[in-house]
Design a protein around this motif. Sequence first.
Motif, short mmCIF file in Angstrom:
data_model
loop_
_atom_site.label_atom_id
_atom_site.label_comp_id
_atom_site.label_asym_id
_atom_site.label_seq_id
_atom_site.Cartn_x
_atom_site.Cartn_y
_atom_site.Cartn_z
N ASN B 113 0.84 -1.19 0.00
CA ASN B 113 0.00 0.00 0.00
C ASN B 113 0.88 1.24 0.00
O ASN B 113 2.09 1.17 0.17
CB ASN B 113 -0.97 -0.01 1.17
CG ASN B 113 -0.30 0.32 2.47
OD1 ASN B 113 0.88 0.05 2.64
ND2 ASN B 113 -1.04 0.89 3.39
N ARG B 114 0.23 2.36 -0.25
CA ARG B 114 0.97 3.60 -0.46
C ARG B 114 0.92 4.44 0.81
O ARG B 114 -0.15 4.62 1.41
CB ARG B 114 0.35 4.38 -1.61
CG ARG B 114 1.03 5.69 -1.93
CD ARG B 114 0.40 6.34 -3.13
NE ARG B 114 -0.93 6.84 -2.85
CZ ARG B 114 -1.18 8.05 -2.36
NH1 ARG B 114 -0.19 8.87 -2.09
NH2 ARG B 114 -2.42 8.43 -2.14
N GLY B 116 2.20 8.13 1.44
CA GLY B 116 2.85 9.27 0.80
C GLY B 116 3.35 8.86 -0.56
O GLY B 116 2.58 8.41 -1.39
N ASP B 117 4.66 8.98 -0.77
CA ASP B 117 5.22 8.58 -2.06
C ASP B 117 5.98 7.26 -1.97
O ASP B 117 6.77 6.94 -2.84
CB ASP B 117 6.16 9.67 -2.59
CG ASP B 117 5.37 10.85 -3.10
OD1 ASP B 117 4.21 10.63 -3.51
OD2 ASP B 117 5.89 11.98 -3.08
N THR B 118 5.76 6.53 -0.87
CA THR B 118 6.52 5.31 -0.67
C THR B 118 5.60 4.10 -0.60
O THR B 118 4.60 4.14 0.11
CB THR B 118 7.28 5.38 0.68
OG1 THR B 118 7.67 6.72 0.90
CG2 THR B 118 8.49 4.48 0.68
N PRO B 119 5.90 3.06 -1.36
CA PRO B 119 5.13 1.84 -1.19
C PRO B 119 5.61 1.05 0.03
O PRO B 119 6.81 0.91 0.25
CB PRO B 119 5.40 1.06 -2.48
CG PRO B 119 6.63 1.64 -3.06
CD PRO B 119 6.88 2.98 -2.44
N ASP B 159 -1.73 5.21 6.33
CA ASP B 159 -2.86 6.13 6.20
C ASP B 159 -4.16 5.39 6.50
O ASP B 159 -4.32 4.23 6.16
CB ASP B 159 -2.92 6.69 4.77
CG ASP B 159 -1.77 7.65 4.53
OD1 ASP B 159 -1.05 7.94 5.50
OD2 ASP B 159 -1.63 8.10 3.39
N ASN B 162 -10.36 5.24 2.99
CA ASN B 162 -10.48 4.50 1.74
C ASN B 162 -9.17 4.49 0.99
O ASN B 162 -8.49 5.51 0.88
CB ASN B 162 -11.51 5.18 0.84
CG ASN B 162 -12.91 4.87 1.28
OD1 ASN B 162 -13.39 3.77 1.08
ND2 ASN B 162 -13.55 5.84 1.92
N GLN B 163 -8.82 3.35 0.43
CA GLN B 163 -7.62 3.29 -0.39
C GLN B 163 -7.59 2.02 -1.24
O GLN B 163 -8.36 1.10 -1.00
CB GLN B 163 -6.37 3.35 0.48
CG GLN B 163 -6.30 2.28 1.55
CD GLN B 163 -5.17 2.56 2.52
OE1 GLN B 163 -4.01 2.43 2.16
NE2 GLN B 163 -5.51 2.96 3.73
N LEU B 164 -6.71 2.06 -2.22
CA LEU B 164 -6.47 0.86 -3.02
C LEU B 164 -5.17 0.24 -2.54
O LEU B 164 -4.17 0.94 -2.38
CB LEU B 164 -6.31 1.22 -4.49
CG LEU B 164 -7.57 1.44 -5.34
CD1 LEU B 164 -7.16 1.88 -6.73
CD2 LEU B 164 -8.39 0.18 -5.41
#
Lengths: 153, 174
Positions: B113-114, B116-119, B159, B162-164
Amino acid sequence: METLNDEGQWIVMMGFLVAIGMFMLAIVVSQAPLVGQTTAESVMEFPKNEIQDLRGKLVSMGSTLPEISLETPDSDQETLQNRFREDMALLSMSRNNAIANYSVDPLYNGKYWYDSGTYGDVFYKYHQIDIHYNNGVTEYSESLLLPQWDPEG
Amino acid sequence: MVMNDEGQLYTIEGITAGVIMLVTAFTIFNSGLVYTPGDAHISDMQIQQLGYDALQMMDTPADSSPLYESPLAKMIQGNHGDQFKIEFNDYLKKHTGTTEIVDSLEFNATVFNRDGDTPHSYQFSNSTMYETSQLTREPAISVTRYVWITGRPFASGYDTGNQLVLLEVLIWRR
């Protein structure tokens, strides 16, 4: 050459012809696994399932997501949309070596499609969703028209 | 009519020379082609499709209205790796009933998952790792699926909301 035995030369020549025929058939047979390999490889190389996955996600979520509107802005919807877009872009890039992105309702004459009602009939307003996918081998772009989902009917 | 039998050996010689030249040309033009056995790719392709289909079935919600959680999403959000193991194994083992397939597929699932800009990633589930699988196995195939979840995944520090997330499953035959 004078002392050479000239008998049975027809038989020898026919033998040669049969041998050549078998050699040619062997070449044809040897191509068969090669065909299997290239077919299976190209099936694996083509990101059918990834594109279907992204597309399916947008179709199932998309009709609730848009509502990006200058006249009636909904910051929750925009936040959600940006969240999904960035999730999709970063995870595709880092795990699938692909650029994936989408946009909803382009601006037209300073208005979103949604506000200007460009796509609409007596039943629905439609959202335009542009999907882009590129993994360096396969490039895919699509524009979808999705009816606005209305829970109240 | 009497056939002329002269010069047959010269004819054979000529044909032989021609064949040798053809074989030489064929070998030269084919040497640029690297040959690998086709069988490996065919079974790889089948495992890949099997994996994608299994994930798609698990990610299909019971209710088709928008933003309805699928069984897979509930498993990821509740960190039920054990449920995933049972169900995914079940799909991998499906057969028609007229044939018995070799039940030797193993898998390892990771959730990305993400933040910020880091997986970020954590290990989600895996099949029973048999001892033979540690010694030798065939190359693994990767299949992925985006899963929409309503909150943050199990692991803390990410975070909320909702998220992908991206579910990546490595499948291999032991």
